[in-house]
Design a protein around this motif. Structure first.
Motif, PDB file in Angstrom:
ATOM      1  N   THR A 178     -74.859 -59.672  63.256  1.00  0.00           N
ATOM      2  CA  THR A 178     -74.655 -59.986  64.666  1.00  0.00           C
ATOM      3  C   THR A 178     -75.933 -59.662  65.455  1.00  0.00           C
ATOM      4  OG1 THR A 178     -73.879 -57.773  65.230  1.00  0.00           O
ATOM      5  CG2 THR A 178     -72.196 -59.375  64.509  1.00  0.00           C
ATOM      6  N   LEU A 179     -76.019 -60.216  66.630  1.00  0.00           N
ATOM      7  CA  LEU A 179     -77.148 -59.922  67.502  1.00  0.00           C
ATOM      8  C   LEU A 179     -77.197 -58.420  67.790  1.00  0.00           C
ATOM      9  CD1 LEU A 179     -79.510 -60.796  69.267  1.00  0.00           C
ATOM     10  CD2 LEU A 179     -77.876 -61.305  71.084  1.00  0.00           C
ATOM     11  N   HIS A 180     -76.055 -57.808  67.988  1.00  0.00           N
ATOM     12  CA  HIS A 180     -75.993 -56.370  68.265  1.00  0.00           C
ATOM     13  C   HIS A 180     -76.601 -55.565  67.113  1.00  0.00           C
ATOM     14  CE1 HIS A 180     -74.573 -52.592  69.908  1.00  0.00           C
ATOM     15  NE2 HIS A 180     -73.993 -52.325  68.757  1.00  0.00           N
ATOM     16  N   THR A 181     -76.262 -55.937  65.887  1.00  0.00           N
ATOM     17  CA  THR A 181     -76.813 -55.246  64.717  1.00  0.00           C
ATOM     18  C   THR A 181     -78.322 -55.429  64.648  1.00  0.00           C
ATOM     19  OG1 THR A 181     -74.752 -55.441  63.479  1.00  0.00           O
ATOM     20  CG2 THR A 181     -76.765 -55.108  62.194  1.00  0.00           C
ATOM     21  N   LEU A 182     -78.795 -56.649  64.862  1.00  0.00           N
ATOM     22  CA  LEU A 182     -80.234 -56.912  64.844  1.00  0.00           C
ATOM     23  C   LEU A 182     -80.955 -56.130  65.938  1.00  0.00           C
ATOM     24  CD1 LEU A 182     -80.261 -60.754  64.188  1.00  0.00           C
ATOM     25  CD2 LEU A 182     -80.804 -58.914  62.569  1.00  0.00           C
ATOM     26  N   GLU A 183     -80.340 -56.032  67.101  1.00  0.00           N
ATOM     27  CA  GLU A 183     -80.955 -55.255  68.190  1.00  0.00           C
ATOM     28  C   GLU A 183     -81.042 -53.779  67.829  1.00  0.00           C
ATOM     29  OE1 GLU A 183     -78.460 -56.457  71.468  1.00  0.00           O
ATOM     30  OE2 GLU A 183     -79.881 -58.018  72.063  1.00  0.00           O
ATOM     31  N   LYS A 184     -80.007 -53.239  67.172  1.00  0.00           N
ATOM     32  CA  LYS A 184     -80.046 -51.835  66.752  1.00  0.00           C
ATOM     33  C   LYS A 184     -81.165 -51.597  65.754  1.00  0.00           C
ATOM     34  CE  LYS A 184     -75.786 -51.037  65.358  1.00  0.00           C
ATOM     35  NZ  LYS A 184     -74.542 -50.341  64.962  1.00  0.00           N
ATOM     36  N   ILE A 185     -81.312 -52.503  64.806  1.00  0.00           N
ATOM     37  CA  ILE A 185     -82.356 -52.358  63.797  1.00  0.00           C
ATOM     38  C   ILE A 185     -83.734 -52.439  64.454  1.00  0.00           C
ATOM     39  CG2 ILE A 185     -83.424 -53.422  61.773  1.00  0.00           C
ATOM     40  CD1 ILE A 185     -80.524 -54.358  61.001  1.00  0.00           C
ATOM     41  N   GLY A 186     -83.942 -53.431  65.287  1.00  0.00           N
ATOM     42  CA  GLY A 186     -85.237 -53.616  65.937  1.00  0.00           C
ATOM     43  C   GLY A 186     -85.586 -52.493  66.896  1.00  0.00           C
ATOM     44  N   ALA A 187     -84.604 -52.014  67.620  1.00  0.00           N
ATOM     45  CA  ALA A 187     -84.848 -50.959  68.609  1.00  0.00           C
ATOM     46  C   ALA A 187     -85.425 -49.704  67.971  1.00  0.00           C
ATOM     47  CB  ALA A 187     -83.560 -50.628  69.362  1.00  0.00           C
ATOM     48  N   ALA A 188     -85.029 -49.426  66.755  1.00  0.00           N
ATOM     49  CA  ALA A 188     -85.532 -48.240  66.062  1.00  0.00           C
ATOM     50  C   ALA A 188     -87.039 -48.326  65.830  1.00  0.00           C
ATOM     51  CB  ALA A 188     -84.802 -48.061  64.735  1.00  0.00           C
ATOM     52  N   PHE A 189     -87.599 -49.545  65.926  1.00  0.00           N
ATOM     53  CA  PHE A 189     -89.026 -49.756  65.696  1.00  0.00           C
ATOM     54  C   PHE A 189     -89.734 -50.359  66.891  1.00  0.00           C
ATOM     55  CE2 PHE A 189     -87.237 -49.131  61.619  1.00  0.00           C
ATOM     56  CZ  PHE A 189     -88.226 -48.469  60.927  1.00  0.00           C
ATOM     57  N   GLY A 190     -89.099 -50.313  68.061  1.00  0.00           N
ATOM     58  CA  GLY A 190     -89.721 -50.847  69.263  1.00  0.00           C
ATOM     59  C   GLY A 190     -89.831 -52.363  69.250  1.00  0.00           C
ATOM     60  N   LEU A 191     -88.929 -53.032  68.547  1.00  0.00           N
ATOM     61  CA  LEU A 191     -88.934 -54.489  68.462  1.00  0.00           C
ATOM     62  C   LEU A 191     -87.712 -55.059  69.165  1.00  0.00           C
ATOM     63  CD1 LEU A 191     -89.841 -54.803  64.683  1.00  0.00           C
ATOM     64  CD2 LEU A 191     -91.391 -55.099  66.629  1.00  0.00           C
ATOM     65  N   GLN A 192     -87.850 -56.282  69.614  1.00  0.00           N
ATOM     66  CA  GLN A 192     -86.708 -56.960  70.211  1.00  0.00           C
ATOM     67  C   GLN A 192     -86.455 -58.257  69.457  1.00  0.00           C
ATOM     68  OE1 GLN A 192     -87.900 -57.559  74.270  1.00  0.00           O
ATOM     69  NE2 GLN A 192     -88.881 -59.505  73.822  1.00  0.00           N
ATOM     70  N   VAL A 193     -85.251 -58.759  69.539  1.00  0.00           N
ATOM     71  CA  VAL A 193     -84.875 -59.984  68.871  1.00  0.00           C
ATOM     72  C   VAL A 193     -85.249 -61.150  69.775  1.00  0.00           C
ATOM     73  CG1 VAL A 193     -82.917 -61.301  67.971  1.00  0.00           C
ATOM     74  CG2 VAL A 193     -82.979 -58.807  67.713  1.00  0.00           C
ATOM     75  N   GLY A 194     -85.813 -62.202  69.207  1.00  0.00           N
ATOM     76  CA  GLY A 194     -86.179 -63.356  70.011  1.00  0.00           C
ATOM     77  C   GLY A 194     -86.517 -64.558  69.162  1.00  0.00           C
ATOM     78  N   PHE A 195     -86.854 -65.620  69.830  1.00  0.00           N
ATOM     79  CA  PHE A 195     -87.229 -66.860  69.158  1.00  0.00           C
ATOM     80  C   PHE A 195     -88.730 -66.887  68.938  1.00  0.00           C
ATOM     81  CE2 PHE A 195     -83.294 -68.084  71.311  1.00  0.00           C
ATOM     82  CZ  PHE A 195     -82.608 -68.657  70.254  1.00  0.00           C
TER      83      PHE A 195
END
Length: 91
Positions: free
Chosen positions: A69-86
């Motif tokens: 899910t987008l929520h899961t991807l955001e949690k993973i990325g947030a741990a590394f200062g990343l955001q989900v995007g196109f």
């Protein structure tokens, strides 16, 4: 927390730099997540606990067999200062 073998500081710096460069070009989600876990020095169960997701879900994401899910991807990325995007698709 369980850890993978410890990388020396220079190898860790090079891995982080290569990962950030790869992210600029676009990287498959599974490979990105596995690389982030490696950088963190954690095994799958420990990384899953850190992210508060099921270990099986993390394994499937890393293998490219999951539809996180987008929520899961955001949690993973947030741990590394990343955001989900196109990103632009190569033609």
């Amino acid at each position: 927390m369980a850890r993978n073998r410890k990388l020396d500081p220079e190898a860790l710096r090079e891995l982080r730099q290569a990962f950030h460069e790869e992210c600029q070009r676009g990287v498959p989600i599974g490979r990105a997540v596995k690389t982030m876990r490696t950088i963190a020095g954690l095994d799958q169960p420990a990384f899953a606990r850190l992210l508060k997701i099921a270990p099986r879900a993390l394994m499937e994401i890393e293998r490219g067999h999951a539809n996180p899910t987008l929520h899961t991807l955001e949690k993973i990325g947030a741990a590394f200062g990343l955001q989900v995007g196109f990103i632009p698709k190569d033609r």
